[in-house]
Motif scaffolding. Structure first.
Motif, PDB file in Angstrom:
ATOM      1  N   LYS A   1      -7.825  10.244   2.126  1.00  0.00           N
ATOM      2  CA  LYS A   1      -6.362  10.001   1.705  1.00  0.00           C
ATOM      3  C   LYS A   1      -6.349   9.085   0.350  1.00  0.00           C
ATOM      4  O   LYS A   1      -6.925   7.828   0.561  1.00  0.00           O
ATOM      5  N   ALA A   2      -5.921   9.341  -0.863  1.00  0.00           N
ATOM      6  CA  ALA A   2      -5.932   8.566  -1.944  1.00  0.00           C
ATOM      7  C   ALA A   2      -4.442   7.870  -2.097  1.00  0.00           C
ATOM      8  O   ALA A   2      -3.481   8.419  -1.756  1.00  0.00           O
ATOM      9  N   GLY A   3      -4.272   6.501  -2.488  1.00  0.00           N
ATOM     10  CA  GLY A   3      -3.368   5.863  -2.660  1.00  0.00           C
ATOM     11  C   GLY A   3      -3.228   4.698  -3.450  1.00  0.00           C
ATOM     12  O   GLY A   3      -4.176   4.589  -4.499  1.00  0.00           O
ATOM     13  N   LYS A   4      -2.188   4.130  -3.586  1.00  0.00           N
ATOM     14  CA  LYS A   4      -2.034   3.149  -4.548  1.00  0.00           C
ATOM     15  C   LYS A   4      -1.870   1.763  -4.038  1.00  0.00           C
ATOM     16  O   LYS A   4      -1.640   1.617  -2.639  1.00  0.00           O
ATOM     17  N   TYR A   5      -2.275   0.705  -4.485  1.00  0.00           N
ATOM     18  CA  TYR A   5      -2.207  -0.882  -3.986  1.00  0.00           C
ATOM     19  C   TYR A   5      -1.807  -1.537  -5.017  1.00  0.00           C
ATOM     20  O   TYR A   5      -2.251  -1.690  -6.094  1.00  0.00           O
TER      21      TYR A   5
ATOM     22  N   TYR B   1       0.940  -0.996   0.093  1.00  0.00           N
ATOM     23  CA  TYR B   1       0.115   0.056   0.007  1.00  0.00           C
ATOM     24  C   TYR B   1       0.926   1.102  -0.107  1.00  0.00           C
ATOM     25  O   TYR B   1       1.711   1.429   0.739  1.00  0.00           O
TER      26      TYR B   1
ATOM     27  N   LYS C   1      -0.746  -7.152  -9.765  1.00  0.00           N
ATOM     28  CA  LYS C   1      -2.182  -6.218  -9.838  1.00  0.00           C
ATOM     29  C   LYS C   1      -2.168  -5.116  -9.083  1.00  0.00           C
ATOM     30  O   LYS C   1      -1.563  -4.797  -8.144  1.00  0.00           O
ATOM     31  N   ALA C   2      -2.481  -4.150 -10.052  1.00  0.00           N
ATOM     32  CA  ALA C   2      -2.544  -2.726  -9.531  1.00  0.00           C
ATOM     33  C   ALA C   2      -3.784  -2.338  -9.074  1.00  0.00           C
ATOM     34  O   ALA C   2      -4.777  -2.828  -9.659  1.00  0.00           O
ATOM     35  N   GLY C   3      -3.829  -1.439  -7.942  1.00  0.00           N
ATOM     36  CA  GLY C   3      -5.287  -0.995  -7.798  1.00  0.00           C
ATOM     37  C   GLY C   3      -5.271   0.379  -7.030  1.00  0.00           C
ATOM     38  O   GLY C   3      -4.178   0.935  -6.971  1.00  0.00           O
ATOM     39  N   LYS C   4      -6.391   0.621  -6.385  1.00  0.00           N
ATOM     40  CA  LYS C   4      -6.312   1.985  -5.830  1.00  0.00           C
ATOM     41  C   LYS C   4      -6.712   1.924  -4.425  1.00  0.00           C
ATOM     42  O   LYS C   4      -7.347   0.803  -4.122  1.00  0.00           O
ATOM     43  N   TYR C   5      -6.248   2.732  -3.531  1.00  0.00           N
ATOM     44  CA  TYR C   5      -6.407   2.621  -1.940  1.00  0.00           C
ATOM     45  C   TYR C   5      -7.009   3.952  -1.408  1.00  0.00           C
ATOM     46  O   TYR C   5      -6.395   5.011  -1.810  1.00  0.00           O
ATOM     47  N   PHE C   6      -8.122   3.818  -0.555  1.00  0.00           N
ATOM     48  CA  PHE C   6      -8.699   5.136  -0.040  1.00  0.00           C
ATOM     49  C   PHE C   6      -8.564   5.014   1.529  1.00  0.00           C
ATOM     50  O   PHE C   6      -8.928   3.727   1.878  1.00  0.00           O
ATOM     51  N   GLU C   7      -8.044   5.996   2.188  1.00  0.00           N
ATOM     52  CA  GLU C   7      -8.291   5.933   3.711  1.00  0.00           C
ATOM     53  C   GLU C   7      -9.289   7.016   4.031  1.00  0.00           C
ATOM     54  O   GLU C   7      -9.091   8.115   3.719  1.00  0.00           O
ATOM     55  N   ILE C   8     -10.340   6.615   4.469  1.00  0.00           N
ATOM     56  CA  ILE C   8     -11.601   7.433   4.894  1.00  0.00           C
ATOM     57  C   ILE C   8     -11.743   7.684   6.324  1.00  0.00           C
ATOM     58  O   ILE C   8     -12.239   6.836   6.836  1.00  0.00           O
TER      59      ILE C   8
ATOM     60  N   TYR D   1      -9.963  -0.826  -0.388  1.00  0.00           N
ATOM     61  CA  TYR D   1      -9.186  -1.237  -1.622  1.00  0.00           C
ATOM     62  C   TYR D   1      -9.871  -1.506  -2.897  1.00  0.00           C
ATOM     63  O   TYR D   1     -10.871  -2.290  -2.822  1.00  0.00           O
TER      64      TYR D   1
ATOM     65  N   GLN E   1      -6.025  14.441  -5.113  1.00  0.00           N
ATOM     66  CA  GLN E   1      -6.853  13.404  -5.280  1.00  0.00           C
ATOM     67  C   GLN E   1      -7.717  13.005  -4.404  1.00  0.00           C
ATOM     68  O   GLN E   1      -9.076  12.931  -4.371  1.00  0.00           O
TER      69      GLN E   1
END
Lengths: 81, 81
Positions: A37-41, A6, B37-44, B6, A17
């Motif tokens: 907070k946005a990020g990559k995974y 992460y 594998k690529a993806g997106k990650y958000f912390e809310i 995720y 973002q």
């Protein structure tokens, strides 16, 4: 062996973002979203399961390619499966 | 309350970002990386901590904004802190 990485911006770094997503969620009527907070995974499959220094190996991957160490931090999770 | 979301592509959907990262890692000399594998990650951050249906609320956020339900899947993690 599967690893999950992460990558997110360090504290204090402006996250356009994330703020856009936060505003969009408020606009859609979701109340109480105080911060996003946005990020990559990344899900990384390692085969054959590497030696004991796998965490170190993954940290090297992050420093060299997956993250920008100047402004981003990363977290590594290892799964046995 | 903090939630982590995720978002990644569903199985079988072509993931050009993931394959590019995989090739780049091989090119950098990391052996044994069989798949990425690529993806997106958000912390809310949710404040005040919402009612019991918080997971349902987050799923709604994913369906409406954070993920494309046609090609993407998501995973929600809730932290008390």
């Amino acid at each position: 062996m599967k690893a999950r990485v992460y990558v997110s911006l360090k504290e204090g770094i402006f996250d356009p973002q994330g703020s856009t997503v936060q505003q969009a969620l408020s606009g859609l009527g979701f109340a109480g979203v105080s911060r996003v907070k946005a990020g990559k995974y990344f899900e990384i499959e390692l085969e054959p399961a590497p030696s004991a220094d796998v965490r170190q190996q993954l940290a090297k991957m992050c420093d060299q390619l997956l993250a920008n160490p100047t402004i981003e931090q990363y977290r590594i999770e290892l799964n046995a499966d």
